[in-house]
Every structure is written in structure tokens, then in C-alpha cells.
Design a protein around this motif. Sequence first.
Motif, PDB file in Angstrom:
ATOM      1  N   UNK A 125      63.932 -13.039 129.632  1.00 34.67           N
ATOM      2  CA  UNK A 125      63.864 -11.598 129.408  1.00 34.67           C
ATOM      3  C   UNK A 125      63.576 -10.893 130.734  1.00 34.67           C
ATOM      4  N   UNK A 126      64.514 -10.096 131.169  1.00 35.30           N
ATOM      5  CA  UNK A 126      64.346  -9.388 132.436  1.00 35.30           C
ATOM      6  C   UNK A 126      63.758  -8.023 132.146  1.00 35.30           C
ATOM      7  N   UNK A 127      62.597  -7.795 132.705  1.00 35.14           N
ATOM      8  CA  UNK A 127      61.962  -6.508 132.437  1.00 35.14           C
ATOM      9  C   UNK A 127      62.380  -5.494 133.473  1.00 35.14           C
ATOM     10  N   UNK A 128      62.018  -4.286 133.192  1.00 34.62           N
ATOM     11  CA  UNK A 128      62.332  -3.211 134.122  1.00 34.62           C
ATOM     12  C   UNK A 128      61.614  -3.444 135.440  1.00 34.62           C
ATOM     13  N   UNK A 129      62.327  -3.176 136.492  1.00 31.21           N
ATOM     14  CA  UNK A 129      61.703  -3.232 137.803  1.00 31.21           C
ATOM     15  C   UNK A 129      60.639  -2.151 137.866  1.00 31.21           C
ATOM     16  N   UNK A 130      59.568  -2.440 138.609  1.00 36.25           N
ATOM     17  CA  UNK A 130      58.499  -1.439 138.630  1.00 36.25           C
ATOM     18  C   UNK A 130      58.884  -0.206 139.423  1.00 36.25           C
ATOM     19  N   UNK A 134      61.263   2.727 140.671  1.00 36.17           N
ATOM     20  CA  UNK A 134      62.406   3.569 140.308  1.00 36.17           C
ATOM     21  C   UNK A 134      63.018   3.271 138.954  1.00 36.17           C
ATOM     22  N   UNK A 176      64.896   4.191 135.901  1.00 35.95           N
ATOM     23  CA  UNK A 176      65.710   5.379 135.632  1.00 35.95           C
ATOM     24  C   UNK A 176      66.745   5.067 134.589  1.00 35.95           C
ATOM     25  N   UNK A 177      67.004   6.026 133.796  1.00 33.95           N
ATOM     26  CA  UNK A 177      68.053   5.876 132.796  1.00 33.95           C
ATOM     27  C   UNK A 177      69.382   6.179 133.453  1.00 33.95           C
ATOM     28  N   UNK A 178      70.341   5.372 133.176  1.00 33.47           N
ATOM     29  CA  UNK A 178      71.627   5.645 133.799  1.00 33.47           C
ATOM     30  C   UNK A 178      72.689   6.029 132.807  1.00 33.47           C
ATOM     31  N   UNK A 233      62.278  -4.595 123.659  1.00 31.85           N
ATOM     32  CA  UNK A 233      61.287  -3.573 123.944  1.00 31.85           C
ATOM     33  C   UNK A 233      60.868  -2.865 122.664  1.00 31.85           C
ATOM     34  N   UNK A 246      75.725   6.112 135.486  1.00 35.46           N
ATOM     35  CA  UNK A 246      75.759   6.928 136.690  1.00 35.46           C
ATOM     36  C   UNK A 246      74.597   6.571 137.594  1.00 35.46           C
ATOM     37  N   UNK A 291      71.654   2.076 128.184  1.00 29.78           N
ATOM     38  CA  UNK A 291      71.491   1.306 129.423  1.00 29.78           C
ATOM     39  C   UNK A 291      70.356   1.864 130.257  1.00 29.78           C
ATOM     40  N   UNK A 327      67.349  -1.824 135.645  1.00 31.36           N
ATOM     41  CA  UNK A 327      66.207  -2.720 135.756  1.00 31.36           C
ATOM     42  C   UNK A 327      65.805  -2.887 137.213  1.00 31.36           C
ATOM     43  N   UNK A 382      58.706 -10.675 137.526  1.00 35.37           N
ATOM     44  CA  UNK A 382      59.576  -9.516 137.379  1.00 35.37           C
ATOM     45  C   UNK A 382      59.623  -8.617 138.600  1.00 35.37           C
TER      46      UNK A 382
END
Lengths: 1038, 318
Positions: free
Chosen positions: A744-749, A751, A753-755, A837, B58, B98, B101, B144
Motif C-alpha cells: 500500500x503506497x501512501x501519500x507522500x508527505x 505536496x 495535491x489532488x490532480x 483510505x 493535471x 486520483x 502520491x 513511505x
Amino acid sequence: MTKITEIEGKSAVAAWSPIQSCSDVIAIGTKDSGGIGFEDNGSALDLYDLDLSNGDEPRLLGSVKTEARFSSVCWSPETLGGKYPMGLLTGGMENGVIHVWNPKAIMKNQQSLIRTIKGHATGPVKALQFNPLNLSQLATGGSDGKVLIVNLDKEDEVFMPCESTQQNAQITAVAWNTQVSHIVASAAADGTVSVWDLKSKKSWCNLRCESAGKAVADLAWNPSEGLHLLTASADDNNPVIKLWDLRSSTSMPLTTLTGHSQGILSMAWCPHDEHLLLSCGKDNRTILWDLFTLTPIGEVPIDEVDHQTDTNSNSQEMFAAGGLASNHQRRYDVQWSPIKRGVTLTCSLDRKVQAHSILGLSSSSARPPKWMRPSSSVSFGFGGSLVSCGSTDRYIRMSTVVEEESFAKLSAEFESVLQTTNVAEYCYERATKTKVTSEAELWAFMQIIFDPNSRQQLLGMLGFDPEMIASKANAYAEDNLTNGIEKLAVDDKPAGPMTKTTEQMVKQAIMVGNFDAAVECCFRMGHAADALLLASYGGGDLWTKTQQRYFEAQVEKRNFLPLVSAVFGDGLADLVQKSDPEDWKETLAIILTYAKTEEYHVLCDALGDLLEQYGDDRHASLCFMCSMNLGKVGKYWRQQLDEVNKAKGSLDLAALHEYAVKVTIFLVAVGPTSKLCLEDAELFSKYSSKLAEQGLLVSAAKYSTPDSYEGKVLRDRLYRSKASPSCLAAMGGVAPEFPFDMTNVKMSRAEPAKTTRNTRQMRTQASTASNYSQYSQVSAMSNSYAGQSQQRSATPTPSVTQPASAGTLPDGWIELQDPSSGMMYYANQTTGETTWERPQPVAAQALPPAPQPEPQKTTPATPSRPNKLASKYGDGFVTSASHPELASQYGNVGTSNPYGGARAGIASVSTVEKPPVSGTFDPNNIPELSAELQPIKDCLIGVIDALKADPSMGGSDKRLLSESERGVAVLLKRLALGDIQPEICAKVLQMIGFITTYDFGSAQSVLTDLVSSEWRGHKDWLKGVKALLQLARKIWNR
Amino acid sequence: MTQEAEPGRIYVDTQHEDLVHDAQLDYYGCRLATCSSDRTIKIYNVSETSYELSATLQGHEGPVWQVSWSHPKFGVLLASCSFDGSVFIHREIRPRDWSLVHVARRIHDSSVNSVAFAPHEYGLKVAAASSDGRVSIISCQNDDDWSLEYIEDNALGVNSVSWAPSGAYHDESNSEGTEISRLVTGGCDNRMRFWKLQDSGQWCEDSQSQVSKDLCHSDWVRDVAWAPCLVPNINMVASCSEDRTVLIWTQNGRNEEWKALLLHTFDSPVWRVSWSVTGHMLAVSSGDNDVSVWKAGVDGTWSQMSTVEDTPETQHDG
């Protein structure tokens, strides 16, 4: 902008080698000898290999001394018929002389001077250029204001472009047109530029670029467009670069580039990307320009000059270039490598010749140079899928490449047979069609094992048809009757008639009931038949014993007796063991006729084993087929496959298929519950992966086996492929396990951001396939949960836990534990979504958010710096807004200006006289046309709408249609702008008239006329209209 | 949008507003990612006969040149690289939704031309090749966090990077089975370079195996692709170049010399090469839109299988 390499201590002019194989070589003509001697006016021409790739030091390849100093140097790839493999190198000298060398000879240290041309008065020949379209033609410009043309392929041909070629001041630069071979331009120190036409031997036009007395420092033609000329001003008060479009005006430049603060010394238009320009000036800056935005996008870095070397450089150019006013590096010559993209060469007053690369140029606001933009791409995916894209349109092409067509065909045929035909029929067909005996036999056997009366059938197959045998036997007997039974009887009974004594003995023994003795007596005397008869009355023991004895005694005379013995004596197993492998058919027939159901398979196996030991694997396999022994029959088929593979040296797919077919059919006979042995499973796995490679995913799923890791991986891949539902069905409806350990790859701490710009305006999608793939992608994330998720999410299982501390979940979401990792995840019972999540109440329930307005679009315009601001948009194609003329010249409308109406915000930023002509078709924003042109709009839009609604439009037609739309959009916009000449409008109207009457043939001929005469200026819409017409003809004429 | 098409062939109208530069199918072949000069990435769900836009990503500030899908064991991850010098790693956290990460913003001074996830056996790693002459390796650590390393390739710039598949090299003496990660790069110095990760954790150029100079590219190497491993220690790499050629490099054994074979000289510069999943076929794209597929025969010679036909509209052009 990175410096790649440099040569120090050379005050020089330089030229790149135009030879492809020596693209790193430069020629340097020095402006001084490098010495300090008073007498020495001489210079040298050096050839260096810069070795750009390896980053090694420049290497001197050769050198030749000259009596005068260099003012210019130029290199042509012209070999003059192979005589000069490294081309021709010319130098314009300070004394007005022009030399021509053979660079190859310089490298070899041989006599290298080919020619000396003395046409100019004494004074530096600063202007020198070879004609790119006539490589042996050289133009030179001297201090005397004369321009000379030299044809190096003809001995003494030196001439002036026309009689009065004289410009009134020193010629500073000459430049050949890049598109037309007989046009050359020259720039002079008096601020004028002349364009000469060598064909008609006259001046084509004259430009007054600078006010009198201010020199034009350099000039350059657009590398890919014939009538665009750049001139650079040496004027310190107005150091601008002017872009002239000679079509529109010879009195006013189209635009100017401002950025230098002092006079410009040299400039070079990038041969690999006409949007890039490099210039250097007395302000010690070397600027890279983007001609789209008309702004500097980079600068070649300068070295700090240390004063020690500064005082040494006594070149007179230093003063011409503005003197020693600063301690910064001042470049007086810039050029692009003609071969290496983005590599520049500069010469500077601090006696350095440097090569830089602009490839490393970083600027988020700038467009990437042309050479950085990939023109096409292709990529393979699972199952032979191929996706590709190109620079001709915005479509992705997806197709499936079948590597082994014949294999794929075999498989497809077989699968369809299985679907439609009775298996036994298939076997029959195979058996009758094949010409190979062994195969015919095999398939005949295969067919028979499907028959409920298979044992009987097999007998026939072996050549023992009971009915036939009965009738044969009858016939034989009758035959013998007529031909005299006596003879036969005699032959058959060699023992003579019983003697009186014997008769008596037997009679007595019978009388006392001693059958043993009577039988014994008969045997002794050779009367076996009597013995048998008597024994039959003498009780079981005697009967058995006598039979045995009879068989023993008679076996040699009657070879059917062992058989009878075995049948009577329950000794089939023994018989099989002792049977002659050569006569396997008979043995098998006996088994078929006499074996009890429970021993039948054992006996067939035993016979098979016997044959195998004997080495007759082929017939052994037939026996194993009778015994339905999948393991053993498979072994033989595997052997066959191995042999074929060995002979071929690699896996033979046809043989593999054949093997799979046999096993598959056999499995049908044996029943689906039987399990493949490991070896068979492996081969099936291989077969399955080969099928998958051909894109036969469903068939692959059918044959896939989960026994190996590879098999598991393949099954998972098939299950989640684009053919997921069918694959799942083919795998028996049981979803395979996810074969990998989930990470499970978590969000990087940093930045987060929703893309996503959420495109929830999902188009209606009736096909279950896509719903399914959505589902399968969900399960991909939830590991082994796959396949059960539907049930699970419908009815929460006991593993559901609700930690009180975590707060409540949004409606519809439940928390579940992943059985393999033990991690908690969340599933939505209504949508089937799962996630690692924890869904937040609001987020999870969020309605499709309204599309976020792009922040750029709402940025308030800053009128003071329109270009800068605008350059944030898109790829910096702002010229389309601020310089529509340039946009239409430099940008090809299709790609350079893709934003069209959607980018209307830009237009408001700058002053627009003529909006860009974009190819975006927006039905709500069709420009208004004047009344007489209105039919064009009505008709074309009507045609497009009608085509759009036409159900017979195929995929390719739709693409053609979108091309048409673009074209029509451009046409309508240009019509609205008044950008189309009345005579062309008339033609278009005429064509429209034909279209409205469905006379496409006449319309086509009008269009063809237009295409042939007006293509150059109107291809942007003619192309699309052409497509439209073509489409209309196709759709409505059929 | 669903679009029916002729069987076996689908044309996906990407709806990108500018040129499309790359298109990649995910591991399962049911999703398509495309990227464009319009600075966006689009994700499509693909079935056998139709496609449907699933998301538009984006964030890049320049044209997006390439995308790469991760192995599914890491979830649904997509890496993208852009002219803006950045590498992004996107993840689909729930269908159509999306997130980023990892954002490696401006980790290069110049355009990032190529991006590739490492084989999953090497962990979650991404290699990116840039015009600034460096290759960056972005690795996801256990906690992570993401680490970043650089390989200095060549000053003129790197156009392409490709990982050696896991299992490409088999070392008898290495019983642990831990494998050395390897890379091949292609750049503006017209060369390919082989790199390996040393035990020390540093990347170095693989000096043990020579690269034959008998046949080489005379212009930029646009793309390199390490073939899927068919036989351990027999490795193949395809390279294509601005010089219009495609070379197939073969190394017959560990530390042996890489030898080149000319596949074909095309009519225009060759932009991409891509191996089929099993490594038996090579797809080549050259010029504006010319795609051909090549297959190796038993004797090692290559033959062209088919040309993916161009669109009708360009056929009718002029």
C-alpha cells in the motif's frame, strides 16, 4: 544552457563541419597569430574535433598557415563529385582575398589550398556564405560594398548578382534564401539590405533597415519559410532585431525583437527549429529568443573575463565591437550546429571558442524546441495489444497484433468446433481426414471412447467385428463341407483310431467310476477329445485338471488354446503378461471381449505397460486411452510434442496445440473432474500463455491452470483484462487469487495535491464490460478480496468490524479486513467501491464537483506585460493572440493554436486586430457571415450535422468528419474575418451550390480547381472541406 | 464516450487539446493513459470494443512527454514526466479519483523526456531521463518517504531510460537470489549507456560488458527498450535513433560484449521501440505516425510482420 566544451586562446571566426559523419568538427580561422611579434600578420586555419559526446578535450586535427588574417570562414558539404570528401572550406581574409581549402588535406597535412579568389578590393571580407540549395555556389561580400557570386564547380566563374551590385558601404553579411536557390541577400554597413535575384540578374528589393550610418550587423532567412528575413541592428541606440515579411511589406518590418541594450554583433536562426533565434551584442549578452512569443527565453552564460588576457587581445574588432568597456565576455559570432540539434558555437573577444547546448534549457513558460517533441509513439500491452499515437491527429490507435497467425487460427477453429460440434463427430472427422495412420488410429480410438458401446466398437476398430467373424466362420465351415470334410478331419486328428485294448481299459475304468483313470488312459493314447468328454463327468477337480492338461498338450498344435485357457481359467491378467506385444491387437480384443468391467481398465493398463516396455509407445497409448488413463496417455502425447520441439529446436506451437486438443478431447471423455498431472498442467499453462500472447484471452483463460506461480499470475491477468467477464466464465466462474503481495503506497508527505479534474459526466455506457472493468479494478486494490466482493458488499460478513474510535463512516461504507494482509479497508455497499483510505463523510458522499475553473483563466489581465502573462498559457502560443500574423505564418494552425475558443481569455489580454484562426469547431459559436456568404455556412454546417447523424458512419469516417469540422471551422472564421479573397468566395459559393443539389462530382471539380490554385494560402480549410466532400460522396452516393 | 469500431481496432479520440505524445496500457491492458502537450494526462477504461474517459490528470506546467504504469501490487500508480522538469506519481485512490502520491517538482534543470517504473521485484522505483544530462532514480522507502538519486549520464541530454527485467542476469554464485538492478539509457550523444546498482547503493556505468562499436547510431538515440528476458543471461536491447535506424543489441552471457544488428533503416527518424510482453515482437514508430511490428525468426533474422495502417484522412491527403 550548458557549456559543453571550449577552445581557449583563439581570437577567431569559426564554422561547423556540415559533414554528417564529422558533426563535431569545427574550423577556426584566427584573427591573429596568437604571437606578439610585430612582423607577424599571418594567421592559421585550424580544424578541431570537439568530441561533444564524450566530453573529452578538443583535439586539433590539422592546421594550415595563412598570410592574412581571417574575417570569415564558411564550410560547404560540396564534394565536387567526390573529389573533396570533407567538402570545401572557404575563408574571407582581411586583405580582400578569398581562399578555398580541402579540409581533408588539412587533416592529412597535405597541400590543401584549392583556389584563391581575388575579386574584392583590399579590406576584410566579412560576408561569406554557401548556397544551401546549390552547395558549390558561394556568395561573398567585401569592404568595397561589392557582392560576388563564385561557382566553385566552374573554374573562373565569379560574377556579380547584377551590373550595379554596389552597395555604398562595407558588406557585413550575405545570406542565401533557404527555399529559392537564386535569391541572395546582402546587408551593408549603411543600414540597407539588398535582395538579389540571380536569375533575372537584378535587385529583387531593397530594404532600408536602419537610419543612414547605422549598420545592419547581420541578416538571416527563415530556415523553412521563403520570405521571412531577420535583420539585426548594430545601432547602440536602437539595438533591435527586425522581422520582415517580404510578401507584405518591404518598408515596414512585421515586428521587432527588443532585448539587447547595445548594438547587435551577430545572430543565427536555428536550422532545426525556426522558432528559435540566437543573437549576441555589445551588451555582452547572448540571447536565445522564442520567435513565437518574441521574448528572450534563455541566455548563453558568460565567463568573467580576467584582465590579464583582456589586454593581450589586440584585435581591431574589439574596437569595432565596442572596445574594452567591460570585463564581461563579449561574443561577436554566434552560430548553430547544422547537424547537432540545439548546439551552438560562439567566438568571443576573450579569445574563446565555445560550444554550448541549449538542450538543457529549462523554462516552464517556453515551448519546448521542436526536436524535443516526440512525433509518434508506440507501445505494446498485454495480449498483443498495441497502442500508438502520432503527430498528425489526437487519436490513439489500438489494435491487437497476432504474432502466430496460424496458431491463433488453429485455436479459434478448435474452440468454435467445441462450441458447435459434437466431440465424437470432431474425432471422426479428424480420423477420416488425416493421412497419417497413427493419427487416424488415435482419433478413431478417441471417437470410440465416447460411444456407450465402446468395447464392441473398439473390437471392430481392431479388425474383430463379431458379426463379420461369425459370417466368415460360417462361410469357412460351409466351404470345407463341400470340399470334403474328411481330409480336414484327418489333418486335424493325427492320432489314429482307438485300439481295442484302450477301449476296453477305458470302458472298465468308467464302469467302476474311475474317471481319473479313464481320462488318463485316453490322454496316454492321444485321444484328447475323449479325455475331455470323460473329464466333464468326473467332477470339478478332474475337469479343471484335464482342461489344463489338454491345453498343455495341445497348445502347440492349436494356438487359440492359450486364449481359451485364459478365458476359461480366469487368467486374462496372466495372458496379457505373456502376450506377444506384436499381437497387441488380439490381446486387446480379448480384453475387450472377456474382461469384466472391474478389471477392464487394469487389463488395458497392463497391456499398455507391456507395450511400453516393449517400446511400442504409440500402441501403448491406445491401450491407455481404452483404460482412460489420462496420466499415461498424456505422457505419450508429451513425448510426441517433445520430439517435434526437439526437431524444430524451439517450441512448435502447432504441436502444442495438437497436444492440447488431444488432452482436451480426452478430458471430455474422462470427465471434467479428473485432474491434470503436473506435467500436463505445465504444458496447459504454456499453451494458455501462448494463447494470451495472440490476444485470445478467453481461450487462454480456459486452459490456464493455477498450479504454478506463472499460471496464477496469468490467471489474475486474464481475470482483470479487458475481456474480464468472459475470462471469468472460462475459468469456471471462480475468480483467481491476486498473486502478489499488496504494497500500500501512501501519500507522500510533501505536496499532497489532488490532480483529478473529475470527469464524472460519464457518458452512458451500456456495455457491462466497462462496469465490470470498473469492478475488477476495485478488486485489484483489495487483494484477495477479489471475486467475493460482490457477495461481501451485499451482505456484510462477520469480519466486519466497526471500531468505535474511528468515528462514523459515510452512508453505504463499511469497514472490512483484508484477509491476506490483515489491513483494514473500506467498501461501499452500494457502489462496490473499495479503498484503503478511510472515506471521509463529506468526501465520500461528494456529488460530482463542479469543474474547477482553471485558475489561469481567472487571472486578471495585466496590461503592461501582455506577453509574459499570456505565455503562462498553453505552451506559450501567445503569438496567436498578440501577433496573429505571426501565428498564421509560424504556427501551423492545427497544432500551434489548439485552444481556439476555449482560450478566449487570452485574447482579452492583448490587443487583437485579427483573432487567431483556430480549427476548433464550436457549434454554439459559429461566426456570423455576411448575407451573401450565409449559404456557405448553412450548407456546410447542415452537411456536417447530417453526416453526424448518419448511422452508417464508421470509425474512420468519424475521424474524417472531425477533420472536416476543423476545416469548416477555419473556413467560416476566415470568411468572417474577411480573410478570403472575393474570387475564392465565389468559387466556394459555386461549390456550395453543387453540394445543395447533391452534385458532388461538380462540387469536387470546383474544389480540385481551388486546391490546385489556392492550396498554399488556404490549405488550412481546403483540407477539411476536401475531407467533407469525400465523406459526403462516400456516405450519400452509396 | 463509447465508440464502436471495426473489430480488433479502436480509435480513441483522446480529446487532448494538443499533440499526444505517449499512450500506455496498464499491466492488465484495460486502462489506457495518454499524455499531451496540453499538459494533461487522460485515463481511459478500455474494453474489447469500446473505451470511456475515466479521468483527466493535471498539474504539470509543461508538455507531458511520457507516462508509465506501475505493477498492480502497488495499486494503481502512474508516473508522468514533463518538459517542466518534474516527475509526478499519481494514484487512483478510488475509481476515477486520483491523487498525487509523490511530486518530484523540478528535480531536473530541464525537460524530463522519459519515465519508467522499475520491475516490481526491485521495489517501487522510478527512473527518469532528462535533457539536463542526468537520470534520476526515485524510490519509495519503507516509511513511505521517497528518496532521490542522480546518475550523471552525458552533458548533451538523455532521451530515454529502460530497466533490465528481473531475472535478466542469473548468477550461479549468488545464492541469495538478490538481483542487481540495471538500466540502459539513450541520449543526445548518440550512445547507449548501461548502468548498474552497486552493492554500495551507488549507480555506476557497467564497465564489465563492452558495447561493440562496429555498428552504432550516428544521431540522437531517441529510445531504448530492454527486452523481456526469455533466457537468463541472454539479453536484448532495442535502440532507435534520429538517424532513422533501429538496432537490436544482444549480449550472449553475463559480461559479454553487446553486439548490434541493424533491424532496418526507416524513411524518417525513429521515435519509439516497444517489446511485446513476451519479448517476441518489437513495435517501432517512426516519422509522424508510421508503426511497424517486427518479429525474430528462429535463425535470429528479423522480419516485418505488418504495418499498422495509417488513418484514412492522412491517406487521402494530397
